[in-house]
Design an enzyme around this catalytic site. Structure first.
Site, short mmCIF file in Angstrom:
data_model
loop_
_atom_site.label_atom_id
_atom_site.label_comp_id
_atom_site.label_asym_id
_atom_site.label_seq_id
_atom_site.Cartn_x
_atom_site.Cartn_y
_atom_site.Cartn_z
N CYS A 115 0.83 -1.22 0.00
CA CYS A 115 0.00 0.00 0.00
C CYS A 115 0.86 1.26 0.00
CB CYS A 115 -0.91 -0.01 1.22
SG CYS A 115 0.01 0.04 2.76
N GLN B 193 4.78 -10.23 -11.92
CA GLN B 193 4.17 -11.53 -12.26
C GLN B 193 2.68 -11.46 -11.92
OE1 GLN B 193 6.40 -15.05 -11.02
NE2 GLN B 193 8.28 -14.23 -11.86
N GLU C 190 6.72 -25.10 -10.73
CA GLU C 190 7.05 -25.57 -9.38
C GLU C 190 8.49 -26.02 -9.19
OE1 GLU C 190 3.46 -28.08 -7.82
OE2 GLU C 190 3.74 -28.49 -9.94
#
Length: 1345
Positions: free
Chosen positions: A55, A116, A1276
């Protein structure tokens, strides 16, 4: 209640526009005001505690003393809206937009592939933007400092830094500065295929294309605020809220009057301490006094004997003031200032340092305060003022302990702090050790000062103060008194350590745990201080040529390294991949580093996430009520008080469910019984989220405890408490093999769990339609079809009435496969009952408490081997902690067992696995799915065998690796050629053998610092072990203007699946990517989808998109044949005229995969991904700190669809894996309550944890005929390669233990935290600490693995 008289107007600016608020509530934060009132949703809500930086915004104010405009980054979640009077706020929307003009910061972070999932990107952009507003050409150190408070879970930080480095002054492309060599001159013998190839690329973006930074184009500071700052408002401003009144006086006199009138009211400046406690502990103050407009509190005055700093100065200003003073004064006078500066560099984050004030930091008196111990031993004085007058008190142990004799009176305020200069013969040092280098609270810190009699080494005065070892900062006053008059030598050192341990005592049950580690640090820090002072004394006192004169204890050169701290360095590195064939058409994007489709929108905050969807008409908010007991019967639930609160509409319980309430063992809402702390019991629906959260506290639930209560794997085994039958694989005859081997070793491995910590917490918005019971569900999930099915069965509505929409997900990692269905169903139930749209957004604390994560594992191995290192027999038994319901635990156990052999061919094997049933929140899928925990057991065996054989571990690995076409333990055939290539390439590009020798050389020369190096191979199986889970569908529409809409069953989680799908469609349809668009994933366009998981999303959906495009192209063939010179648009128009369908469904039936557990054989996986990683670390044996020196990864991606995205996946997974094995530690109370529920307690890697040199190479020229364009799924596999850092750390620890003659210990514990490292490097300091008998007290936390 505060009087409801009228509030003043609050005036400030946001993005150049004036904001006037007439009825402002002091409890509202800037974040909620931006998102809810101004609809500026680019600023994200992720933790609510100022700990993650999502934020971050920029606040600009005019400095009253220097009269300059100051820009500083702050975390909007902690900034009270009332504190912004007269300030200008800039959010990501004010920096630039794709609709108008992009700012260079936004353009570069996107084009450098620094986004991403994109959830953390606006915060990153704002931190960098603020830095550039202050320093248009920053140094790399400033860049690292600016981004230190921003967390990212996806990228691994390297590309974010790369984008920032393009602005830096001395941006250097090469690590080996000054050696005359370049890091691109590869390898030990240049036989490496990566070194030779001319078609190897090392650029993922083109710097030259970036627009330049033009500081003249920035938003100006509003002239109206300049005028206001020149003639400041002197009157007191008051803002009345529902429960809190905020009073901001304009003069010092008014402030003192108000403090006398409201002695209980706290002074609030940065809100970094109050805000966090009000949020987490519910502390509440009806009146807050804000001294922000009082210039007297910011005065700095220099005198000949010291420095006085106003209590209102921010910690960032204090840092600048001290740095300036250090540069002006001689070294001997600035000892205290330099000690303070050292801690100010690592204290919290830059955003917090910009907000927090010096006075607030001192008055808060946190036990972990980094500055108070130094100020206390530095003899600082506090200047207090009240209406009665002024007085001074010392910042002493009386003040720090809060004793009335040394404290402020209620009506007094702290005006300023006086810090005296140090003098000649006085030495001062500061120490701290935390879970990680940056943005982490210290476990222990200390300030130490000694004054000698002139010209001697006799102690005249001594001060030692510790933080983190008690409820307050602790002074070792007694010990110091006893040591006066002593010589600074070994005798004094021994006595000091003994006395310190007596005086600074910590009970075994102390809050925060890590008791023995903290005791060890108490003496380790003093030893460091002892050595530092000896070094300094040597410089000052020339040995006299007088007989019998005292000799100083000599410090051997091998001890000197104990004096140096690890510096923060900006990571460098090279990314290598094979460039596309020169014959490939330019418009064919496959194999090129194409930017993420949403990259620019991520960077401008215009990418819409689930909670960014504007408020819907009549929308209500939901909050969940969870169990506070681990295993209990629910006797009663009293909702009456909650329902009477204003704004509360209803409470949803299990009784309201018209359909099924989950499954027999896994209820959506608890009925009669709870099985863990954090189980959902009911949900409150109210008009605002604040009202819903207040109502939760009023719901009274009475419980009756049930037995047994099981938390640990050990207890589960004792109670025979398991979730499913044992899974087992066997080959050869292990009984016989164990009889024929030279040696046998047995050992244990404990691997802790891991929290997903996706930046976007779980959230869902359910909008009921007016007819036919239809529902629109907007949800952050990896599996919308599962959400759809669960809502259908819960509400007893057919699936065809429910549409789930997924635009993008702010990170998933497996944590958004199963759980979103639960939240979706509960929110849908609320929508059905109330008839209103329902929004459910989980706070970070609740998300971490409720959702579970990676399974903790306990593994036992027995390995039989020959003296030459050949392993003949291996028996491994693993237990995972599944939590209170089955969830994915059975599958995780199966995958764990299937993948345990990793890269090794061992003829006689037995693998067994069990999932334990415990009273913890159910653990679930997590990137790697059992492989990262299980394979750590296998690799630990290898290390143990190496230690027994007296050989380096890499030799054992090589000796036992698969070499030729072979079959796995479950009889699946495969060719290990790429595995061997990755291994050799990795050894070569990392210059492994040379560096192994250098590490040994370093370790011979250094006693207190050790280096370790490790290289790890990997064979990772991709996919679900079932054919039906490998199916996928796509729908492609071509519109009459030639534009194409692609939809498919994959969800965009940040892994770039939409980007890759458009690359596939662009190649197949032979049109540029600009013609193509993906809107969202929806169950209405592509039904019955499979979860986007198991590294296989792009593979199977790519095949479906390819199929649809090929069908369409086949239909267009006759038209193209007729008019080969025509344009795409002309062909489409002609097709429409000839009534040719321009819409096609593509389908892929899936890879064959099956496993027969009865026989223990099958072909469960479509293919393998191979890789290898080499990492080198250096550890500090005295504190347990470590730095990652270098990592080299080689990964077999075959023909990457998009090397930028694939390298990003590898780097991100590696850093996430490194977190699992080093800093990410979940702590549970003995009652089963998770302590680590936010970024303060749970440490994911930060930007300073990235290895100093970080190289990733994709193995060139490898092929696989099975997949789309010979690509491989890499989501992964990189996770486990993070273990190379773990094994490098254990290698360094082994070197230390060997030198200290400590026996090899084959119990391996992950994560390898600084605590574990320090305690494993046992020495005289760990020997001298008191140890508690665990039976005599209740520990603060328990280990569940």
């Amino acid at each position: 209640m505060p009087c409801p008289s009228r509030s003043d107007e609050l005036v400030f600016f946001v993005n150049g526009r004036k904001v006037i608020e007439r009825n402002v509530d002091p409890e509202v934060t800037l974040l909620s005001f931006l998102r809810k009132n101004l609809r500026l949703t680019g600023t994200k809500y992720a933790c609510g505690r100022g700990g993650c930086g999502a934020c971050t915004v920029m606040v600009s104010k005019r400095d009253p003393t220097s009269r300059e405009i100051r820009h500083f980054s702050v975390t909007a979640c902690l900034v009270p809206i009332c504190s912004l009077y007269g300030a200008a706020v800039t959010t990501v929307e004010g920096v630039g937009s794709i609709k108008t003009r992009l700012h260079p910061v936004q353009e570069r972070i996107a084009k450098s592939h620094g986004t991403q999932c994109g959830f953390c990107t606006p915060g990153m952009v704002m931190s960098m933007y603020t830095l550039l507003r202050n320093y248009p050409q920053p140094s790399e150190e400033q860049l690292l400092e600016a981004l230190g408070g921003n967390l990212c879970r996806c990228t691994g930080y390297r590309p974010i830094l790369a984008s920032g480095q393009t602005f830096c002054l001395e941006s250097n492309g090469c690590q080996q500065k000054g050696t005359g060599k370049c890091c691109l001159d590869l390898g030990e013998n240049d036989s490496s295929s990566l070194g030779r190839k001319s078609d190897i690329c090392t650029e993922l973006f083109v710097k030259e294309e970036f627009q330049p930074l033009d500081p003249t184009q920035e938003l100006i500071f509003p002239p109206e605020l300049l005028r206001l700052a020149e003639n400041p408002e002197k009157r007191t401003l008051t803002f009345h809220g529902e429960r809190v009144t905020w009073i901001s006086p304009g003069t010092f006199k008014d402030l003192l009057e108000l403090k006398a009138k409201h002695p209980e009211a706290p002074l609030i400046l940065g809100n970094t301490s109050l805000g966090a406690t009000m949020r987490s502990k519910g502390h509440f103050h009806p009146i807050l006094l804000s001294p922000a407009r009082i210039p007297e509190l910011n005065v700095v005055s220099k005198t000949n004997d010291g420095l006085t700093i106003g209590a209102g100065c921010s910690l960032a200003q204090v840092k600048d003031i001290l740095a300036e003073r250090v540069s002006e004064l001689p070294e001997e006078k600035t000892q205290t200032y330099r000690a303070l500066l050292k801690h100010l560099k690592s204290l919290a984050s830059q955003q917090i340092r910009h907000m927090a004030s010096l006075g607030g930091h001192i008055i808060s008196r946190h036990s972990y305060s980094d500055l108070n111990p130094i100020l206390a031993v530095g003899n600082a004085t506090l200047n207090l003022t009240s209406e009665e007058g002024t007085r001074q008190i010392p910042l002493s142990e009386h003040f720090l302990a809060g004793l009335a004799s040394g404290d402020l009176k209620p009506e007094e305020i702290l005006e300023s702090v006086y810090i005296p200069h140090s003098q000649k013969w006085e030495f001062m040092s500061a120490f701290r050790q935390a879970q990680c280098q940056q943005n982490a609270l210290p476990d222990v810190n200390a300030g130490m000062r000694v004054l000698f009699k002139e010209g001697t080494d006799i102690i005249e005065d001594l001060g030692i103060t510790y933080g983190g070892v008690g409820a307050a900062t602790v002074s070792a006053h007694e010990s110091c008194q006893q040591l006066l008059g002593r010589h600074w030598d070994e005798l004094m050192l021994d006595e000091a350590c003994r006395r310190l341990l007596d005086e600074v005592s910590l009970p075994g049950w102390a809050p925060g745990g890590r008791v023995e580690f903290k005791r060890t640090l108490v003496v380790s820090f003093f030893f460091k201080f002892y050595l530092q002072v000896l070094q300094e004394l040597k410089k000052l006192i020339k040995p006299f040529p007088v007989p019998n004169s005292r000799r100083y204890p000599e410090i051997s050169d091998r001890f000197l390294s104990a004096l140096e701290d690890f510096p923060g360095t900006v990571p460098q590195g090279v990314q290598r991949y094979q460039s596309v064939d020169s014959r490939q058409p330019l418009q064919d994007p496959v194999g090129r580093p194409v930017m993420h489709l949403s990259g620019l929108k991520h960077a401008t905050g215009e990418a819409e996430f689930c909670d960014d969807i504007p408020v819907v008409d009549k929308e209500l908010c939901m909050a969940l009520v969870t169990s506070t007991r681990a295993h209990a019967k629910i006797l009663s639930i009293d909702l009456s008080e909650a329902l009477e609160l204003p704004g509360v509409v209803d409470v949803i319980t299990a009784k309201d469910i018209p359909g099924t309430n989950g499954t027999k063992d896994d209820k959506l809402l608890a009925v009669d019984e709870v099985l863990c702390v954090g189980q959902i019991i009911c949900a409150v629906v109210a008009e605002t989220d604040v009202q819903a959260k207040r109502a939760i506290e009023k719901i009274k639930i009475t419980y009756e405890e049930l037995e047994p209560i099981i938390f640990t794997i050990e207890d589960a085994i004792k109670h025979n408490s398991f979730l499913c039958p044992e899974k087992k694989l066997e080959q050869g005859n292990i009984k016989e093999a164990f009889e024929k081997v030279d040696q046998i070793v047995e050992g244990e491995v404990h691997v802790g769990g891991q929290e997903h910590f996706y930046m976007e917490t779980q959230r869902v918005l359910v909008i009921p339609k007016t007819e036919d019971k239809e529902l629109n569900i907007y949800v952050s999930t990896q599996d919308p079809a599962h959400v759809q099915k669960t809502v259908s069965s819960t509400l007893n509505i057919p699936i065809n009435r429910i549409t789930c929409h997924v635009k993008r997900v702010g990170g998933g990692f497996g944590g958004k496969i199963g759980r979103p269905a639960v939240f979706g169903a509960i929110a849908a139930l609320g929508a059905l009952k109330t008839g209103h749209p329902i929004r459910l957004v989980l706070d970070r604390e609740d998300d971490m408490l409720i959702t579970g994560g990676r399974h903790p594992l306990f593994g036992k191995y027995k390995v039989g081997f020959m003296n030459n290192g050949r392993i003949k027999a291996l028996d491994i038994e693993c237990f995972i902690n599944g939590g209170c319901t089955l969830d994915d635990s059975e599958l995780v156990t199966e995958f764990l067992i299937l993948k345990l052999e990793n890269a090794y061919k061992i003829r006689n094997l037995r693998f067994r696995g069990r999932a334990c049933l415990t009273n913890l929140p159910s653990n679930t899928a997590f990137r790697g799915f059992g492989f990262p925990q299980g394979t750590l057991v296998t690799e630990s065996c290898i290390t143990a065998v190496a230690a027994k054989c007296g050989l380096p571990p890499e030799k054992i690995r090589e000796k036992n690796m698969y070499r030729t076409v072979d079959k796995t333990i479950y009889k699946q055939a495969f060719n290990p050629e790429s595995l061997i290539r990755c291994w050799n390439e990795c050894l070569d590009t990392s210059s492994f053998h040379n560096r192994r020798m250098q590490v040994e050389e370093f370790n011979k020369k250094n006693y207190w610092k050790k280096r370790g190096i490790a290289v790890i191979p990997m064979k990772f199986s991709v996919g679900f072990a079932s054919t039906s889970y490998h199916q996928a569908a796509a729908l492609v529409h071509i519109y009459t203007d030639g534009s194409v809409l692609v939809t498919h069953g994959g969800n965009e989680l940040g892994q770039g699946i939409h980007t890759k799908m458009l690359q596939v469609a662009s190649r197949e349809l032979k049109i540029p990517m600009s013609y193509l668009h993906i809107c969202e994933t929806s169950t209405a366009t592509v039904p019955n989808t499979i979860a986007t998981a198991a590294s296989i999303g792009a593979d199977i959906n790519g095949r479906a998109v390819q199929n649809a495009c090929q069908i369409l192209l086949k239909r267009l063939e006759p038209i193209i044949k007729k008019n080969p010179e025509g344009t795409w648009e002309e062909w489409i128009e002609a097709a429409f005229e000839q009534r040719i369908s321009l819409s096609a469904t593509g389908y892929f039936r899936g890879y064959k995969a099956f496993m027969d557990w009865e026989k223990g054989e099958g072909d469960p996986f479509p293919y393998y991904v191979y890789g290898a990683a080499c990492s080198e670390v250096e550890i500090d044996c005295l504190t347990g700190a470590y730095k990652k020196i270098r990592t080299d990864i080689v990964m077999d991606a075959c023909c990457s669809l998009n090397p930028a995205i694939d390298i990003g996946q590898i780097e991100g997974a590696f850093i996430q894996g490194m977190g699992l094995y080093t800093t990410e530690e979940l702590k549970y109370s003995p009652e089963g309550v998770l302590y680590s529920r936010g970024p303060d307690e749970y440490k994911i890697p930060t930007i300073s944890d990235v290895p100093e040199e970080f190289n990733v190479s994709l193995l060139p020229s490898s092929q696989t005929p099975l997949t789309i364009y010979s690509s491989k799924g890499l989501g992964e596999s990189g996770m486990f390669l993070g273990s190379s850092v773990f094994f490098a750390i254990t290698d360094a620890v082994a070197a230390a233990r060997k030198e200290r003659d400590i026996a090899e210990d084959f119990t391996v514990k992950s994560p390898a935290t600084p605590e574990w490292v320090r305690m494993a490097c046992a020495d005289r300091f760990t020997e001298m600490i008191p140890r508690d008998d665990p039976k005599t007290f209740k520990p603060w936390s328990i280990t569940v693995a």
